[in-house]
Design an enzyme around this catalytic site. Structure first.
Site, short mmCIF file in Angstrom:
data_model
loop_
_atom_site.label_atom_id
_atom_site.label_comp_id
_atom_site.label_asym_id
_atom_site.label_seq_id
_atom_site.Cartn_x
_atom_site.Cartn_y
_atom_site.Cartn_z
N ASP A 32 0.83 -1.22 0.00
CA ASP A 32 0.00 0.00 0.00
C ASP A 32 0.86 1.27 0.00
O ASP A 32 0.65 2.17 0.84
CB ASP A 32 -0.91 0.02 1.25
N GLU A 238 -11.45 -0.24 -3.13
CA GLU A 238 -10.63 0.33 -2.05
C GLU A 238 -9.43 1.03 -2.68
O GLU A 238 -9.27 1.07 -3.89
CB GLU A 238 -10.15 -0.78 -1.10
O1 FUB Z 1 -3.14 -3.58 3.56
C1 FUB Z 1 -4.44 -3.87 4.02
C2 FUB Z 1 -5.45 -3.58 2.96
O2 FUB Z 1 -5.17 -4.35 1.79
C3 FUB Z 1 -5.46 -2.16 2.47
O3 FUB Z 1 -6.03 -1.27 3.35
C4 FUB Z 1 -6.16 -2.36 1.19
O4 FUB Z 1 -6.13 -1.26 0.33
C5 FUB Z 1 -5.48 -3.58 0.64
O5 FUB Z 1 -4.29 -3.27 -0.02
#
Ligand code: FUB
Length: 339
Positions: A32, A238
């Site tokens: 991320d 997301e």
């Molecule tokens: O790293 C945990 C979660 O996985 C993140 O918040 C999301 O965007 C995904 O990458």
């Protein structure tokens, strides 16, 4: 489901051999990546993946991260410096677990780290921590940002104002909210209904509060209709990011269960945005998450995959690749292991 990467064993080895780029960090697992240039140096603010031994599930409980490290480099292919632990969950009074994807913004010489974490009751909120240095350590506020919810904060500065984008469905809990209020009975909309939008709010002058109620970030198709919840190849899941290129606002994100990084454009930071296309095709691992940053007039995509861990979906590694636009400002799709 999130247990399965779409690639295992021999397939991972074959993909790795054709990789567009190599992990930037190999002594830790990192994911991320939110990248920024401050005073001519590149800083990366990633999640710090660990093996906590928690069984896989669709809530992402196996993503059990506890702290953040900050990394920096003087150019995209430069040596990477690990600046050590910048914030640990044990030092955040309101947070119990799962320090997920963070971002950092600078204002008036101070640095603000925005991070999602679960409270003891299992609800995600977003916190802020401050430092006089881009590498931390960051001192957390005692309480999460009032009115914040879900995951994946990304902060964008425009004309002296800062805007925070956030939200993620499934484990990120965005489907539980309507009109900024939580209700455990809410689920994702039906396939023929508009997709759940990510959210955006302008930040207060002190960078520690929302200056307004979060608004929906609406993404339209080429006919001006909202993308539908069943449009898994294009709808928001997301990992929001915002950047500006030639006066246009580019909102980019992950489609989650179809594993694409996509983008949509608008003429202002609130949208509505119109879907434009793909930035990155699926990587090794279930999740895909990125940032886009300009370095000395060239554009770079920071992203992650699970190549270093041989496909373990919650043990990821940050990578970088140059991004190109065509003459019309369209982003040229990147293929992480060749076409
Ligand atoms: O790293 C945990 C979660 O996985 C993140 O918040 C999301 O965007 C995904 O990458």
């Amino acid at each position: 489901d999130q247990q399965n990467t779409q690639d295992t064993g021999a397939r991972v080895a074959e993909l790795k051999a054709r990789a567009l780029s190599q992990p930037l960090v190999t002594h830790l697992y990192t994911a991320d990546p939110s990248a920024h240039v401050f005073d001519g140096r590149i800083y990366i603010y990633p999640s710090h993946d660990i093996e906590a031994g928690i069984p896989f599930n669709d809530n992402g409980d196996h993503f059990a991260m506890e702290d953040y490290h900050v990394f920096s480099m003087d150019r995209p292919d430069g040596e990477v410096t690990d600046h050590g632990v910048a914030l640990h969950v044990k030092d955040v009074p309101w947070a119990a677990r799962q320090m997920w994807a963070p971002d950092v913004a600078r204002k008036d010489g101070r640095y603000y780290l925005y991070f999602p974490a679960k409270r003891a009751d299992g609800i995600f909120q977003i916190g802020v921590a401050t430092s006089g240095s881009p590498t931390g350590p960051f001192a957390p506020e005692a309480a999460p940002i009032e009115g914040s919810y879900s995951i994946d904060p990304a902060v964008f500065e425009d004309g002296g104002e800062h805007y925070i984008y956030f939200g993620g469905i499934w484990g990120g809990q965005l489907q539980k909210y309507r009109d900024n209020a939580y209700d455990a009975s809410h689920e994702e909309p039906a396939d023929d209904e508009p997709a759940l939008p990510p959210r955006v709010a302008r930040l207060s002058a002190d960078m520690k509060a929302f200056a307004e109620a979060p608004r929906a970030v609406v993404i339209l198709d080429e006919h001006g209709n909202e993308l539908l919840a069943g449009d898994h190849d294009r709808r928001y899941f997301e990992g929001p990011w915002m950047h500006k290129y030639r006066g246009k606002y580019y909102f980019s994100y992950s489609t989650g269960d179809t594993h694409f990084l996509c983008y949509a454009t608008a003429d202002n930071p609130y949208g509505p945005f119109t879907y434009q296309g793909r930035i990155l095709t699926p990587v090794i691992g279930w999740t895909t998450h990125h940032s886009i940053v300009e370095v000395d007039g060239r554009w770079f995509l920071f992203y992650h995959d699970s190549s270093l861990s041989e496909g373990v979906t919650h043990l990821r590694s940050v990578k970088v690749a140059e991004l190109h636009y065509d003459g019309d400002g369209r982003i040229v799709t990147l293929y992480p292991y060749g076409e």
